[in-house]
Enzyme design. Structure first.
Site, PDB file in Angstrom:
ATOM      1  N   THR A  69       0.794  -1.479  -0.101  1.00 10.40           N
ATOM      2  CA  THR A  69      -0.017  -0.086  -0.148  1.00 10.40           C
ATOM      3  C   THR A  69       0.785   1.236  -0.009  1.00 10.40           C
ATOM      4  OG1 THR A  69      -1.720  -1.368   1.270  1.00 10.40           O
ATOM      5  CG2 THR A  69      -1.573   1.263   1.062  1.00 10.40           C
ATOM      6  N   CYS A  70       1.939   1.425   0.934  1.00 10.11           N
ATOM      7  CA  CYS A  70       2.622   2.566   1.173  1.00 10.11           C
ATOM      8  C   CYS A  70       3.404   2.949  -0.414  1.00 10.11           C
ATOM      9  CB  CYS A  70       3.752   2.283   1.906  1.00 10.11           C
ATOM     10  SG  CYS A  70       4.743   3.757   2.149  1.00 10.11           S
ATOM     11  N   CYS A  75       1.150   6.062   0.695  1.00  4.79           N
ATOM     12  CA  CYS A  75       2.141   7.016   0.997  1.00  4.79           C
ATOM     13  C   CYS A  75       2.904   7.922  -0.046  1.00  4.79           C
ATOM     14  CB  CYS A  75       3.339   6.579   2.342  1.00  4.79           C
ATOM     15  SG  CYS A  75       2.606   5.533   3.457  1.00  4.79           S
ATOM     16  N   LYS A  78       0.551   9.424  -2.627  1.00  2.34           N
ATOM     17  CA  LYS A  78      -0.054  10.605  -2.135  1.00  2.34           C
ATOM     18  C   LYS A  78       0.933  11.807  -1.862  1.00  2.34           C
ATOM     19  CE  LYS A  78       0.531  10.895   2.155  1.00  2.34           C
ATOM     20  NZ  LYS A  78      -0.155  10.388   3.188  1.00  2.34           N
ATOM     21  N   TYR A 127      11.925  -2.666  -5.318  1.00  3.76           N
ATOM     22  CA  TYR A 127      11.541  -3.543  -4.253  1.00  3.76           C
ATOM     23  C   TYR A 127      11.705  -4.797  -4.513  1.00  3.76           C
ATOM     24  CZ  TYR A 127       9.994  -0.391  -0.627  1.00  3.76           C
ATOM     25  OH  TYR A 127       9.851   0.549   0.369  1.00  3.76           O
ATOM     26  N   TYR A 210      -6.851  11.061   8.338  1.00  2.86           N
ATOM     27  CA  TYR A 210      -5.747  11.343   7.559  1.00  2.86           C
ATOM     28  C   TYR A 210      -5.973  11.655   6.138  1.00  2.86           C
ATOM     29  CZ  TYR A 210      -2.127   9.396  11.204  1.00  2.86           C
ATOM     30  OH  TYR A 210      -1.363   9.161  12.007  1.00  2.86           O
ATOM     31  N   GLU A 214      -6.028  14.897   3.963  1.00  2.00           N
ATOM     32  CA  GLU A 214      -4.897  14.927   2.890  1.00  2.00           C
ATOM     33  C   GLU A 214      -5.310  15.069   1.543  1.00  2.00           C
ATOM     34  OE1 GLU A 214      -1.221  12.403   5.225  1.00  2.00           O
ATOM     35  OE2 GLU A 214      -2.461  11.619   3.785  1.00  2.00           O
ATOM     36  N   ARG A 231     -18.023  13.725  10.856  1.00  2.00           N
ATOM     37  CA  ARG A 231     -19.066  13.499  12.161  1.00  2.00           C
ATOM     38  C   ARG A 231     -18.930  14.296  13.483  1.00  2.00           C
ATOM     39  NH1 ARG A 231     -19.535   6.813  11.923  1.00  2.00           N
ATOM     40  NH2 ARG A 231     -17.473   7.156  12.884  1.00  2.00           N
ATOM     41  N   ARG A 237      -9.904  13.122  14.801  1.00  2.00           N
ATOM     42  CA  ARG A 237     -10.103  12.671  16.111  1.00  2.00           C
ATOM     43  C   ARG A 237      -8.989  11.813  16.677  1.00  2.00           C
ATOM     44  NH1 ARG A 237     -12.371   7.965  17.795  1.00  2.00           N
ATOM     45  NH2 ARG A 237     -12.858   7.404  15.719  1.00  2.00           N
ATOM     46  N   ASP A 335      -0.169  -3.507   9.328  1.00  2.00           N
ATOM     47  CA  ASP A 335      -1.792  -3.222   9.347  1.00  2.00           C
ATOM     48  C   ASP A 335      -2.626  -4.468   9.595  1.00  2.00           C
ATOM     49  OD1 ASP A 335      -0.830  -0.777   8.680  1.00  2.00           O
ATOM     50  OD2 ASP A 335      -2.311  -0.259   7.141  1.00  2.00           O
ATOM     51  N   HIS A 469      18.908  30.032  13.233  1.00  2.00           N
ATOM     52  CA  HIS A 469      18.267  31.313  13.166  1.00  2.00           C
ATOM     53  C   HIS A 469      18.425  31.661  11.522  1.00  2.00           C
ATOM     54  CE1 HIS A 469      16.185  35.030  14.027  1.00  2.00           C
ATOM     55  NE2 HIS A 469      17.157  35.648  13.467  1.00  2.00           N
ATOM     56  N   GLU A 474      13.388  26.905  15.071  1.00  2.00           N
ATOM     57  CA  GLU A 474      13.959  27.284  16.425  1.00  2.00           C
ATOM     58  C   GLU A 474      12.920  27.880  17.757  1.00  2.00           C
ATOM     59  OE1 GLU A 474      15.983  31.202  16.177  1.00  2.00           O
ATOM     60  OE2 GLU A 474      14.777  31.778  14.511  1.00  2.00           O
TER      61      GLU A 474
HETATM   62  P1  NDP Z   1      -8.812   6.990  10.041  1.00  2.00           P
HETATM   63  O1  NDP Z   1      -9.163   6.182  10.750  1.00  2.00           O
HETATM   64  O2  NDP Z   1      -7.707   8.188   9.974  1.00  2.00           O
HETATM   65  O3  NDP Z   1     -10.164   8.091  10.035  1.00  2.00           O
HETATM   66  C1  NDP Z   1     -11.335   7.660   9.536  1.00  2.00           C
HETATM   67  C2  NDP Z   1     -12.566   8.862   9.352  1.00  2.00           C
HETATM   68  O4  NDP Z   1     -13.462   8.245   8.956  1.00  2.00           O
HETATM   69  C3  NDP Z   1     -12.521   9.261  10.810  1.00  2.00           C
HETATM   70  O5  NDP Z   1     -12.781  10.693  10.815  1.00  2.00           O
HETATM   71  C4  NDP Z   1     -13.839   8.789  11.078  1.00  2.00           C
HETATM   72  O6  NDP Z   1     -14.826   9.573  12.032  1.00  2.00           O
HETATM   73  C5  NDP Z   1     -14.608   8.602   9.664  1.00  2.00           C
HETATM   74  N1  NDP Z   1     -15.812   7.574   9.711  1.00  2.00           N
HETATM   75  C6  NDP Z   1     -15.574   6.300   9.973  1.00  2.00           C
HETATM   76  N2  NDP Z   1     -16.642   5.542   9.574  1.00  2.00           N
HETATM   77  C7  NDP Z   1     -17.666   6.451   9.020  1.00  2.00           C
HETATM   78  C8  NDP Z   1     -18.866   6.386   8.805  1.00  2.00           C
HETATM   79  N3  NDP Z   1     -19.666   5.436   8.773  1.00  2.00           N
HETATM   80  N4  NDP Z   1     -19.488   7.537   8.355  1.00  2.00           N
HETATM   81  C9  NDP Z   1     -18.976   8.696   8.257  1.00  2.00           C
HETATM   82  N5  NDP Z   1     -17.474   8.756   8.716  1.00  2.00           N
HETATM   83  C10 NDP Z   1     -16.929   7.691   9.208  1.00  2.00           C
HETATM   84  O7  NDP Z   1      -8.868   6.608   8.506  1.00  2.00           O
HETATM   85  P2  NDP Z   1      -8.317   6.875   7.030  1.00  2.00           P
HETATM   86  O8  NDP Z   1      -9.297   6.255   6.006  1.00  2.00           O
HETATM   87  O9  NDP Z   1      -8.112   8.443   6.814  1.00  2.00           O
HETATM   88  O10 NDP Z   1      -6.873   6.363   7.029  1.00  2.00           O
HETATM   89  C11 NDP Z   1      -6.749   4.815   7.311  1.00  2.00           C
HETATM   90  C12 NDP Z   1      -5.420   4.881   8.079  1.00  2.00           C
HETATM   91  O11 NDP Z   1      -4.389   4.690   7.243  1.00  2.00           O
HETATM   92  C13 NDP Z   1      -5.022   5.812   9.102  1.00  2.00           C
HETATM   93  O12 NDP Z   1      -5.650   5.527  10.541  1.00  2.00           O
HETATM   94  C14 NDP Z   1      -3.229   5.742   9.323  1.00  2.00           C
HETATM   95  O13 NDP Z   1      -3.097   4.840  10.067  1.00  2.00           O
HETATM   96  C15 NDP Z   1      -3.169   5.435   7.778  1.00  2.00           C
HETATM   97  N6  NDP Z   1      -2.573   6.544   7.374  1.00  2.00           N
HETATM   98  C16 NDP Z   1      -1.599   7.324   7.437  1.00  2.00           C
HETATM   99  C17 NDP Z   1      -1.060   8.313   6.762  1.00  2.00           C
HETATM  100  C18 NDP Z   1      -0.001   9.100   7.190  1.00  2.00           C
HETATM  101  O14 NDP Z   1       0.927   8.390   8.070  1.00  2.00           O
HETATM  102  N7  NDP Z   1       0.380  10.310   6.805  1.00  2.00           N
HETATM  103  C19 NDP Z   1      -1.748   8.823   5.527  1.00  2.00           C
HETATM  104  C20 NDP Z   1      -2.943   8.066   5.188  1.00  2.00           C
HETATM  105  C21 NDP Z   1      -3.333   7.064   6.218  1.00  2.00           C
HETATM  106  P3  NDP Z   1     -14.774   9.781  13.580  1.00  2.00           P
HETATM  107  O15 NDP Z   1     -13.722  10.258  13.678  1.00  2.00           O
HETATM  108  O16 NDP Z   1     -16.210  10.353  13.802  1.00  2.00           O
HETATM  109  O17 NDP Z   1     -14.962   7.977  13.982  1.00  2.00           O
END
Ligand code: NDP
Length: 496
Positions: A69-70, A75, A78, A127, A210, A214, A231, A237, A335, A469, A474
């Site tokens: 995936t990465c 990653c 993206k 890879y 995330y 992004e 939500r 969150r 994962d 600086h 800093e």
């Molecule tokens: P996240 O777990 O970060 O966020 C999921 C979001 O979806 C939350 O805001 C959640 O809301 C919302 N959600 C979940 N179910 C529903 C629903 N039924 N209806 C409406 N909203 C919903 O997941 P992502 O998909 O953004 O990313 C997956 C994972 O991938 C991340 O957790 C991270 O581990 C990894 N990742 C890391 C990155 C980085 O390091 N820069 C970049 C991209 C991904 P609520 O908060 O209300 O539950």
């Protein structure tokens, strides 16, 4: 062939016996964790096989590809799109620095997409070479566990091959999940978002994590109209509340329409695009609707129930602190175990697995002070505890230091966007418990701060460090006055 096993008596029990296997280790999944574990194990002298599906650089139908995936659909692509999107703001900012930019600046999505794809294909090749240079045998096909020491690989033409191995490592990662919303088939996930044929003029994104944040930055940076629906009151969150508010302010400042406390009720296909009906009854029109609503472990097709490997209610493979499942010859990293779903964490788990099983050293992954970054524009990065976590966990007072400033660069460009930094300090021990930053280069800066936190640095040690600086970084060593002192168990207050 080396068959060195770990020192730990308890863990080595399953390695007794004199069976003859095709491999010492067979890995299912050649993503970050799987490739790392297989290469390191091979370097320790193990005979290693690994299987992974071949991938098509544009099609998202076949989920696979060495690199995982990465590299293939996470990653790396993206970040390339984030770089692409960042130039929009850079071009605007350059005008006050004397650059004469014609009124109309064109952006060619297809060109960026091709460059991104070229880079992914190149990395996929690297890879594969890394695996073969380490002596790891790659099988292109889907792996399934058929016994405690046996893996079946189904190739694309349907041919099934079986291999025995002393150890099996599950490293199959995760995949995007779609909420059960009427018309959900009209939406895409991040897999497709990375390879869209056209740049959407109007994008609606569901989620506040995330990926949602992004992609909102990516598409807005490229000129799209973006509506971000989440939500909660604020996106992200689980992150520091004050920094979440900073990110929300910056997203809005860059022209993204935020819809807090909102979700999607229905998607309807129309001649003008996709009609998005929110739970408040609001209607939005979109060319693309992205579901960024979390990911689930890729464990369903591995036949785990039949071989007795336990999974939790989300499908995550249950492992002990050495990444071993309840079946002693089967292990899992990354994962698919749903511990901390970040590439560098999967790398750490893969490394520890190889050291433990083939390196003669008991090695548990250490999940303390792991830094992370959300590559919004500008990015958010942090390490350690948020203010809320510190208050919850601390025994005494917490000292919070914040700095909100206009970076030097913005004073000339005229961009109205503050960089915000924060340190959370234990009032009794002076130890820095958490650091966060939202602003340009936050991830680059935070990596160094993470080393300090890992070493247990105190605020006095931050203060005695000489700054560079002029830089934004800093500020981390010049935050002299306490913004607020909070007692353990109290409700956090924010000033910004
Ligand atoms: P996240 O777990 O970060 O966020 C999921 C979001 O979806 C939350 O805001 C959640 O809301 C919302 N959600 C979940 N179910 C529903 C629903 N039924 N209806 C409406 N909203 C919903 O997941 P992502 O998909 O953004 O990313 C997956 C994972 O991938 C991340 O957790 C991270 O581990 C990894 N990742 C890391 C990155 C980085 O390091 N820069 C970049 C991209 C991904 P609520 O908060 O209300 O539950």
């Amino acid at each position: 062939m080396a068959r060195k096993m770990l020192n730990d008596g308890e863990l080595s029990k399953a390695d007794e016996g004199d069976a003859h296997y095709d491999f010492d280790l067979f890995v299912i999944g050649a993503g970050s964790g799987g490739v790392r574990a297989s290469r390191f194990s091979a370097n320790f002298g193990a005979k290693v096989g690994i299987c992974e599906l071949p991938f098509h650089p544009i099609s998202t139908e076949v989920v696979g590809g060495v690199g995982g995936t990465c590299v293939i659909r996470g990653c790396v692509p993206k970040k390339i799109l984030v770089y692409g999107a960042s130039f929009g703001g850079e071009i605007e900012d350059s005008r006050n620095y004397g650059w004469e930019v014609n009124e109309k600046v064109d952006f060619n999505w297809k060109k960026l997409l091709q460059k991104k794809t070229d880079e992914i294909v190149r990395l996929n090749g690297i890879y594969k070479r890394m695996l073969s240079n380490s002596g790891v045998k790659l099988y292109e096909g889907e792996g399934k566990i058929v016994g405690p020491n046996e893996v079946e690989v189904t190739q694309l033409d349907g041919t099934k091959l079986c291999y025995t191995a002393k150890h099996i490592l599950i490293a199959t990662g995760s995949r995007a999940q779609r909420p059960p919303i009427s018309g959900q088939e009209l939406a895409i996930t991040s897999d497709e978002a990375l390879s869209l044929e056209e740049l959407p003029k109007r994008a609606v994104i569901l989620g506040g994590g995330y990926i949602a944040v992004e992609f909102a930055s990516i598409w807005r940076g490229m000129g799209s109209t973006v509506d971000l629906l989440f939500r909660k009151e604020l996106p992200l969150r689980g992150f520091d509340d004050e920094m979440r508010a900073v990110v929300a302010r910056n997203l809005e400042g860059r022209g993204i329409n935020l819809h807090p406390r909102t979700t999607i009720k229905e998607l309807i296909k129309t001649e003008d695009g996709i009609k998005v009906i929110t739970d408040h009854g609001e209607e939005l029109m979109a060319d693309v609707v992205l579901f960024a609503t979390g990911r689930i472990p890729n464990s369903k097709r591995l036949n785990l129930k039949a071989v007795g490997v336990e999974v939790d209610e989300t499908g995550a493979v249950k492992v002990d602190e050495y990444s071993r499942t309840n079946v002693p010859s089967i292990w899992a990293v990354g994962d698919v175990t749903n511990r901390m779903n970040l590439t560098p964490v999967a790398l750490m788990e893969g490394t520890c697995f190889a050291k433990t099983v083939f390196g003669g050293e008991s090695c548990k992954p250490d999940y303390t002070s792991i830094p992370c970054a959300v590559f919004s524009i500008p990015p958010l990065s942090l390490v350690g505890l948020s203010e809320e976590q510190a208050i919850e966990q601390a025994k005494g007072d917490i000292l919070v230091f914040t700095s909100s400033f206009n970076p030097l660069r913005n004073t000339v460009s005229g961009r109205q966007e503050k960089t915000v930094m924060k340190l959370v300090v234990d009032g009794e021990t002076d130890k820095v418990l958490g650091a966060s930053m939202c602003g340009p280069d936050a991830a680059e800066i935070m990596q160094g701060i993470a080393v300090a936190l890992k070493c247990g640095a105190t605020k006095a040690q931050f203060d005695s460090t000489v700054g560079i600086h002029p830089s934004s970084a800093e500020e981390f060593v010049t935050m002299r006055s306490v913004t607020r002192r909070v007692s353990a168990g109290s409700k956090p207050k924010t000033n910004l």
